[in-house]
Design a protein around this motif. Sequence first.
Motif, short mmCIF file in Angstrom:
data_model
loop_
_atom_site.label_atom_id
_atom_site.label_comp_id
_atom_site.label_asym_id
_atom_site.label_seq_id
_atom_site.Cartn_x
_atom_site.Cartn_y
_atom_site.Cartn_z
N ALA A 28 -3.07 -12.32 13.59
CA ALA A 28 -3.56 -11.16 14.34
C ALA A 28 -4.06 -10.08 13.39
N ASN A 29 -4.72 -9.10 13.99
CA ASN A 29 -5.10 -7.88 13.32
C ASN A 29 -3.94 -7.28 12.55
N ALA B 294 2.82 -4.78 2.75
CA ALA B 294 1.85 -5.52 3.57
C ALA B 294 2.01 -7.03 3.43
N GLN C 201 -9.73 -14.34 12.62
CA GLN C 201 -8.99 -14.06 13.85
C GLN C 201 -9.39 -15.06 14.93
N GLU D 15 -14.84 -8.72 4.33
CA GLU D 15 -14.87 -8.37 5.75
C GLU D 15 -15.95 -7.31 5.97
N ALA E 205 -2.14 -8.53 10.13
CA ALA E 205 -1.10 -9.46 9.67
C ALA E 205 -1.03 -9.54 8.15
N GLY E 206 -2.14 -9.22 7.47
CA GLY E 206 -2.14 -9.26 6.01
C GLY E 206 -3.13 -10.26 5.42
N LYS E 207 -4.05 -10.74 6.24
CA LYS E 207 -5.00 -11.76 5.76
C LYS E 207 -5.97 -11.17 4.73
N SER E 208 -6.56 -10.03 5.07
CA SER E 208 -7.53 -9.42 4.13
C SER E 208 -6.83 -9.00 2.84
N THR E 209 -5.63 -8.48 2.98
CA THR E 209 -4.90 -8.05 1.78
C THR E 209 -4.65 -9.25 0.87
N GLU F 95 -13.23 -13.12 7.71
CA GLU F 95 -13.70 -12.90 9.09
C GLU F 95 -15.22 -13.07 9.25
N TYR G 172 0.90 -1.16 0.00
CA TYR G 172 0.00 0.00 0.00
C TYR G 172 0.93 1.20 0.00
N ILE H 11 3.96 0.99 2.28
CA ILE H 11 3.79 -0.09 3.27
C ILE H 11 3.81 -1.46 2.57
P1 ATP Z 1 -7.64 -7.32 9.82
O1 ATP Z 1 -8.19 -8.55 10.40
O2 ATP Z 1 -7.55 -6.20 10.79
O3 ATP Z 1 -8.24 -6.93 8.51
P2 ATP Z 1 -5.51 -8.41 8.30
O4 ATP Z 1 -4.64 -9.52 8.74
O5 ATP Z 1 -6.59 -8.73 7.35
O6 ATP Z 1 -6.12 -7.69 9.55
P3 ATP Z 1 -4.73 -6.41 6.42
O7 ATP Z 1 -6.00 -5.66 6.52
O8 ATP Z 1 -4.49 -7.24 5.23
O9 ATP Z 1 -4.55 -7.32 7.71
O10 ATP Z 1 -3.53 -5.37 6.60
C1 ATP Z 1 -2.17 -5.70 6.39
C2 ATP Z 1 -1.30 -4.47 6.55
O11 ATP Z 1 -1.58 -3.53 5.51
C3 ATP Z 1 -1.51 -3.72 7.86
O12 ATP Z 1 -0.27 -3.24 8.29
C4 ATP Z 1 -2.43 -2.59 7.48
O13 ATP Z 1 -2.24 -1.49 8.32
C5 ATP Z 1 -2.00 -2.29 6.07
N1 ATP Z 1 -3.13 -1.78 5.27
C6 ATP Z 1 -4.31 -2.40 5.04
N2 ATP Z 1 -5.12 -1.67 4.26
C7 ATP Z 1 -4.43 -0.54 3.99
C8 ATP Z 1 -4.71 0.63 3.21
N3 ATP Z 1 -5.87 0.76 2.55
N4 ATP Z 1 -3.76 1.59 3.16
C9 ATP Z 1 -2.58 1.44 3.80
N5 ATP Z 1 -2.26 0.37 4.54
C10 ATP Z 1 -3.15 -0.61 4.64
#
Ligand code: ATP
Length: 233
Positions: A35-36, A16, A191, A83, A38-42, A159, A11, A14
């Motif tokens: 965890a929150n 990710a 999670q 999500e 971690a990058g699962k949604s990405t 989730e 991103y 960042i």
């Molecule tokens: P959650 O359960 O909170 O969604 P996750 O494991 O799915 O957690 P992601 O949402 O994939 O995690 O986020 C992975 C990383 O990318 C995190 O560091 C988050 O802050 C960052 N991130 C996610 N979305 C964006 C965005 N739109 N812009 C910048 N950084 C982002």
Amino acid sequence: MLSVYNINVWYGAIHAIKGISFSVGEGEIVALIGANGAGKSTTLRTLSGLMRSMTGSIEFLGADIMHAPPETIVRRGLVQVPEGRRVFLEMTVEENLEMGAFTRPRSSIASGLERVFFHFPRLKERRHQMAGTLSGGEQQMVAMGRALMADPRLLALDEPSMGLAPIFIQQIFDIIGELNRAGTTVLLVEQNARMALSIATRGYVIETGRVTVSGTGSELMNNDDVRRAYLGG
Ligand code: ATP
């Protein structure tokens, strides 16, 4: 069925996703836990073509989908429940479900609705009710039903237990198991590691953009590090 190799996603500045690889076989339930943040949604968003990886490959049912537009990926049968559900609050349950069939011929809508109502009888009772008036668990059912309307081969759930009371979490997980037994392969981001691993064939732990542990559901449940970090000891 799905083979993800060495994806890297940013991103802006960042980083990710840092070289994640994993696979999903036909008929499996594969869990991605972590965890929150971690990058699962990405990871899921990248599979659906909503984010792009700068490296590696994503193969689904023998085709390279890494550069395919999201609509093509849905048509091929990789369908995501995002999500936070993202249901259309000011549309009825049935209208929400029909939106899920946008890649399908109109003639398939009736049989699609029948299939959704078979798995979610509650939605049949509420088919004319505005989605915004439903409980969180029922909205999760609408989001899952909408995805089913696209006739997925692989259902990717982000989730599904988020924000739900324990009784609804159990119901949603029972239905995920039922859909899987009826032939849908499942990729489950959670999670709630305990629930996810209890139904998963295999799982991967994601920490700060990397896969750190993988194994069968029971291997992960019995792994000391996983127990300490994700299962409360
Ligand atoms: P959650 O359960 O909170 O969604 P996750 O494991 O799915 O957690 P992601 O949402 O994939 O995690 O986020 C992975 C990383 O990318 C995190 O560091 C988050 O802050 C960052 N991130 C996610 N979305 C964006 C965005 N739109 N812009 C910048 N950084 C982002």
